[in-house]
Design a protein around this motif. Sequence first.
Motif, PDB file in Angstrom:
ATOM      1  N   THR A 143     -16.857  -1.641  -7.666  1.00  0.00           N
ATOM      2  CA  THR A 143     -16.325  -2.080  -8.915  1.00  0.00           C
ATOM      3  C   THR A 143     -16.522  -1.196 -10.271  1.00  0.00           C
ATOM      4  O   THR A 143     -17.366  -0.516 -10.281  1.00  0.00           O
ATOM      5  CB  THR A 143     -16.606  -3.521  -9.230  1.00  0.00           C
ATOM      6  N   ASP A 144     -15.766  -0.957 -11.071  1.00  0.00           N
ATOM      7  CA  ASP A 144     -15.938  -0.170 -12.256  1.00  0.00           C
ATOM      8  C   ASP A 144     -15.677  -1.261 -13.269  1.00  0.00           C
ATOM      9  O   ASP A 144     -15.571  -2.371 -13.119  1.00  0.00           O
ATOM     10  CB  ASP A 144     -14.861   0.894 -12.402  1.00  0.00           C
ATOM     11  N   THR A 145     -15.407  -0.855 -14.755  1.00  0.00           N
ATOM     12  CA  THR A 145     -15.546  -1.645 -15.759  1.00  0.00           C
ATOM     13  C   THR A 145     -14.153  -2.659 -15.784  1.00  0.00           C
ATOM     14  O   THR A 145     -14.223  -3.758 -15.884  1.00  0.00           O
ATOM     15  CB  THR A 145     -15.307  -0.847 -17.085  1.00  0.00           C
ATOM     16  N   ASN A 146     -13.098  -2.061 -15.221  1.00  0.00           N
ATOM     17  CA  ASN A 146     -11.806  -3.052 -15.168  1.00  0.00           C
ATOM     18  C   ASN A 146     -11.253  -2.835 -13.766  1.00  0.00           C
ATOM     19  O   ASN A 146      -9.984  -3.274 -13.438  1.00  0.00           O
ATOM     20  CB  ASN A 146     -10.716  -2.464 -16.054  1.00  0.00           C
ATOM     21  N   LEU A 147     -12.004  -2.465 -12.872  1.00  0.00           N
ATOM     22  CA  LEU A 147     -11.280  -2.035 -11.466  1.00  0.00           C
ATOM     23  C   LEU A 147     -12.379  -2.465 -10.457  1.00  0.00           C
ATOM     24  O   LEU A 147     -13.487  -1.975 -10.351  1.00  0.00           O
ATOM     25  CB  LEU A 147     -11.269  -0.476 -11.289  1.00  0.00           C
ATOM     26  N   ARG A 162      -6.269   7.266  -0.577  1.00  0.00           N
ATOM     27  CA  ARG A 162      -5.899   7.228  -2.014  1.00  0.00           C
ATOM     28  C   ARG A 162      -7.050   6.397  -2.601  1.00  0.00           C
ATOM     29  O   ARG A 162      -6.725   6.137  -3.645  1.00  0.00           O
ATOM     30  CB  ARG A 162      -4.870   6.375  -2.125  1.00  0.00           C
ATOM     31  N   LEU A 163      -8.207   6.376  -1.972  1.00  0.00           N
ATOM     32  CA  LEU A 163      -9.281   5.959  -2.801  1.00  0.00           C
ATOM     33  C   LEU A 163     -10.209   6.711  -3.465  1.00  0.00           C
ATOM     34  O   LEU A 163     -10.984   6.533  -4.255  1.00  0.00           O
ATOM     35  CB  LEU A 163     -10.363   5.196  -1.675  1.00  0.00           C
ATOM     36  N   ALA A 164      -9.770   8.150  -3.638  1.00  0.00           N
ATOM     37  CA  ALA A 164     -10.585   9.039  -4.590  1.00  0.00           C
ATOM     38  C   ALA A 164     -11.848   8.986  -4.253  1.00  0.00           C
ATOM     39  O   ALA A 164     -12.687   9.101  -5.082  1.00  0.00           O
ATOM     40  CB  ALA A 164     -10.277   8.999  -5.895  1.00  0.00           C
ATOM     41  N   LYS A 165     -12.204   9.229  -2.874  1.00  0.00           N
ATOM     42  CA  LYS A 165     -13.851   9.164  -2.521  1.00  0.00           C
ATOM     43  C   LYS A 165     -14.561   8.099  -3.037  1.00  0.00           C
ATOM     44  O   LYS A 165     -16.032   8.249  -3.408  1.00  0.00           O
ATOM     45  CB  LYS A 165     -14.345  10.461  -3.069  1.00  0.00           C
ATOM     46  N   CYS A 166     -13.893   6.763  -3.419  1.00  0.00           N
ATOM     47  CA  CYS A 166     -14.874   5.611  -3.703  1.00  0.00           C
ATOM     48  C   CYS A 166     -15.682   5.348  -2.816  1.00  0.00           C
ATOM     49  O   CYS A 166     -15.475   5.360  -1.490  1.00  0.00           O
ATOM     50  CB  CYS A 166     -13.976   4.714  -4.040  1.00  0.00           C
ATOM     51  N   THR A 172      -7.544  -3.801  -7.603  1.00  0.00           N
ATOM     52  CA  THR A 172      -7.028  -4.719  -8.398  1.00  0.00           C
ATOM     53  C   THR A 172      -7.643  -4.478  -9.883  1.00  0.00           C
ATOM     54  O   THR A 172      -8.816  -4.274  -9.936  1.00  0.00           O
ATOM     55  CB  THR A 172      -7.302  -6.171  -8.080  1.00  0.00           C
ATOM     56  N   ASN A 173      -7.099  -4.960 -11.149  1.00  0.00           N
ATOM     57  CA  ASN A 173      -8.019  -4.848 -12.368  1.00  0.00           C
ATOM     58  C   ASN A 173      -7.740  -6.206 -13.070  1.00  0.00           C
ATOM     59  O   ASN A 173      -7.990  -6.352 -13.933  1.00  0.00           O
ATOM     60  CB  ASN A 173      -7.027  -3.783 -13.101  1.00  0.00           C
ATOM     61  N   CYS A 174      -7.316  -7.336 -12.188  1.00  0.00           N
ATOM     62  CA  CYS A 174      -7.079  -8.709 -12.902  1.00  0.00           C
ATOM     63  C   CYS A 174      -7.886  -9.701 -11.990  1.00  0.00           C
ATOM     64  O   CYS A 174      -7.689 -10.819 -12.214  1.00  0.00           O
ATOM     65  CB  CYS A 174      -5.598  -8.794 -13.121  1.00  0.00           C
ATOM     66  N   HIS A 175      -8.587  -9.242 -10.855  1.00  0.00           N
ATOM     67  CA  HIS A 175      -9.180 -10.042 -10.183  1.00  0.00           C
ATOM     68  C   HIS A 175     -10.625  -9.678  -9.857  1.00  0.00           C
ATOM     69  O   HIS A 175     -11.049  -8.752 -10.025  1.00  0.00           O
ATOM     70  CB  HIS A 175      -8.371 -10.569  -8.944  1.00  0.00           C
ATOM     71  N   ASN A 231       0.839  -1.091   0.066  1.00  0.00           N
ATOM     72  CA  ASN A 231       0.031  -0.006   0.138  1.00  0.00           C
ATOM     73  C   ASN A 231       1.027   1.093   0.100  1.00  0.00           C
ATOM     74  O   ASN A 231       0.017   2.393  -0.259  1.00  0.00           O
ATOM     75  CB  ASN A 231      -0.850   0.057   1.256  1.00  0.00           C
ATOM     76  N   LEU A 232       2.171   1.061   0.387  1.00  0.00           N
ATOM     77  CA  LEU A 232       3.068   2.371   0.296  1.00  0.00           C
ATOM     78  C   LEU A 232       3.220   2.835  -1.224  1.00  0.00           C
ATOM     79  O   LEU A 232       3.505   4.058  -1.571  1.00  0.00           O
ATOM     80  CB  LEU A 232       4.251   1.655   0.649  1.00  0.00           C
ATOM     81  N   PHE A 233       2.926   1.862  -2.290  1.00  0.00           N
ATOM     82  CA  PHE A 233       3.030   2.259  -3.551  1.00  0.00           C
ATOM     83  C   PHE A 233       1.740   2.440  -4.183  1.00  0.00           C
ATOM     84  O   PHE A 233       1.538   3.318  -5.263  1.00  0.00           O
ATOM     85  CB  PHE A 233       3.930   1.272  -4.237  1.00  0.00           C
ATOM     86  N   ASN A 234       0.981   1.612  -4.018  1.00  0.00           N
ATOM     87  CA  ASN A 234      -0.372   1.454  -4.643  1.00  0.00           C
ATOM     88  C   ASN A 234      -1.452   2.717  -4.593  1.00  0.00           C
ATOM     89  O   ASN A 234      -1.220   3.465  -3.265  1.00  0.00           O
ATOM     90  CB  ASN A 234      -1.328   0.415  -4.100  1.00  0.00           C
ATOM     91  N   SER A 235      -1.936   3.137  -5.691  1.00  0.00           N
ATOM     92  CA  SER A 235      -2.988   4.244  -5.950  1.00  0.00           C
ATOM     93  C   SER A 235      -3.819   3.547  -6.948  1.00  0.00           C
ATOM     94  O   SER A 235      -3.430   2.919  -7.782  1.00  0.00           O
ATOM     95  CB  SER A 235      -2.174   5.421  -5.951  1.00  0.00           C
ATOM     96  N   LEU A 236      -4.745   4.456  -7.057  1.00  0.00           N
ATOM     97  CA  LEU A 236      -5.757   4.287  -8.449  1.00  0.00           C
ATOM     98  C   LEU A 236      -4.955   4.632  -9.568  1.00  0.00           C
ATOM     99  O   LEU A 236      -5.191   4.187 -10.673  1.00  0.00           O
ATOM    100  CB  LEU A 236      -7.132   4.922  -7.875  1.00  0.00           C
ATOM    101  N   THR A 237      -4.149   5.750  -9.565  1.00  0.00           N
ATOM    102  CA  THR A 237      -3.478   6.228 -10.700  1.00  0.00           C
ATOM    103  C   THR A 237      -2.298   5.182 -11.104  1.00  0.00           C
ATOM    104  O   THR A 237      -2.425   5.122 -12.359  1.00  0.00           O
ATOM    105  CB  THR A 237      -2.567   7.524 -10.156  1.00  0.00           C
ATOM    106  N   LEU A 238      -1.745   4.480 -10.269  1.00  0.00           N
ATOM    107  CA  LEU A 238      -0.954   3.344 -10.604  1.00  0.00           C
ATOM    108  C   LEU A 238      -1.674   2.188 -11.440  1.00  0.00           C
ATOM    109  O   LEU A 238      -1.126   1.774 -12.136  1.00  0.00           O
ATOM    110  CB  LEU A 238      -0.133   2.886  -9.396  1.00  0.00           C
ATOM    111  N   VAL A 239      -2.717   1.946 -10.869  1.00  0.00           N
ATOM    112  CA  VAL A 239      -3.504   0.655 -11.259  1.00  0.00           C
ATOM    113  C   VAL A 239      -4.008   1.075 -12.660  1.00  0.00           C
ATOM    114  O   VAL A 239      -3.964   0.280 -13.513  1.00  0.00           O
ATOM    115  CB  VAL A 239      -4.746   0.404 -10.312  1.00  0.00           C
ATOM    116  N   ASN A 240      -4.487   2.262 -13.020  1.00  0.00           N
ATOM    117  CA  ASN A 240      -4.889   2.634 -14.029  1.00  0.00           C
ATOM    118  C   ASN A 240      -3.801   2.730 -15.202  1.00  0.00           C
ATOM    119  O   ASN A 240      -3.860   2.238 -16.374  1.00  0.00           O
ATOM    120  CB  ASN A 240      -5.542   4.138 -14.151  1.00  0.00           C
ATOM    121  N   ILE A 241      -2.742   3.231 -14.721  1.00  0.00           N
ATOM    122  CA  ILE A 241      -1.667   3.474 -15.982  1.00  0.00           C
ATOM    123  C   ILE A 241      -1.004   1.963 -16.243  1.00  0.00           C
ATOM    124  O   ILE A 241      -0.723   1.592 -17.396  1.00  0.00           O
ATOM    125  CB  ILE A 241      -0.280   4.172 -15.121  1.00  0.00           C
ATOM    126  N   VAL A 242      -0.873   1.121 -15.105  1.00  0.00           N
ATOM    127  CA  VAL A 242      -0.737  -0.463 -15.501  1.00  0.00           C
ATOM    128  C   VAL A 242      -1.587  -1.108 -16.317  1.00  0.00           C
ATOM    129  O   VAL A 242      -1.288  -1.808 -17.406  1.00  0.00           O
ATOM    130  CB  VAL A 242      -0.429  -1.030 -14.142  1.00  0.00           C
TER     131      VAL A 242
END
Length: 220
Positions: free
Chosen positions: A131-135, A107-111, A142-145, A81-92
Amino acid sequence: MVWYYGRRSTKQHIQGKPIRFNYKLWPATTRNGYLISCEPYQRVKSAQSPYQEYGLGTAVVLLMKSCLPVQLAPYNFYFHNLFNSLTLVNIVDEHGNGATGTIRNNRLAKCSVTEAKLLKTGARGAFSFTTDTNLLIVTFATNCHNITPMQKVDRVASVNNKRTNLSKLFIVLSDVQSGIDRFDKNLNSMRVELRGKKWRFALFAFGLEATCHNAIIKTI
């Protein structure tokens, strides 16, 4: 963390860790603990990369990701969680790779998910997700589980201290995030016994230990 017993202003302190005062390295490993690369913590200089506009944590992950061979893509990345953010998940995700990691509340951007401190007041095993389309966001992003499949685990209830079956997410039960833990555990069993007086010797010894560890993992 790299063992070092001398005095040096660049050492870091992490409370609760087996090695509290030493040099801090951010490693990238495979699932079985094979060390791919590592980035020494350099305070402000750690974010000096082509990705520094995204912040320190995201910049470090994207820098390590850029070193991986493209022909072996796509990859599934798991991070703290030190590295993770919604920005990072979206870029990856934009690069066609999977991303999963625990995420901090700020870092949840008011989800629309229930805060972790409120979930702790409820029954053990309770969770909230959106959940969103890919998130998918739970206490991790996560975008893969998916939220399914659910699996049953045997735990002690916090109310009556009796064992009961609880439903847990499959991703929580998986061992995909244990690569760095395995790397640290294996390294502790092959430490260089010599101690140098110079601060550089600690980092040199770490290089020898990591090389021997990778050679053993590669032959298994």
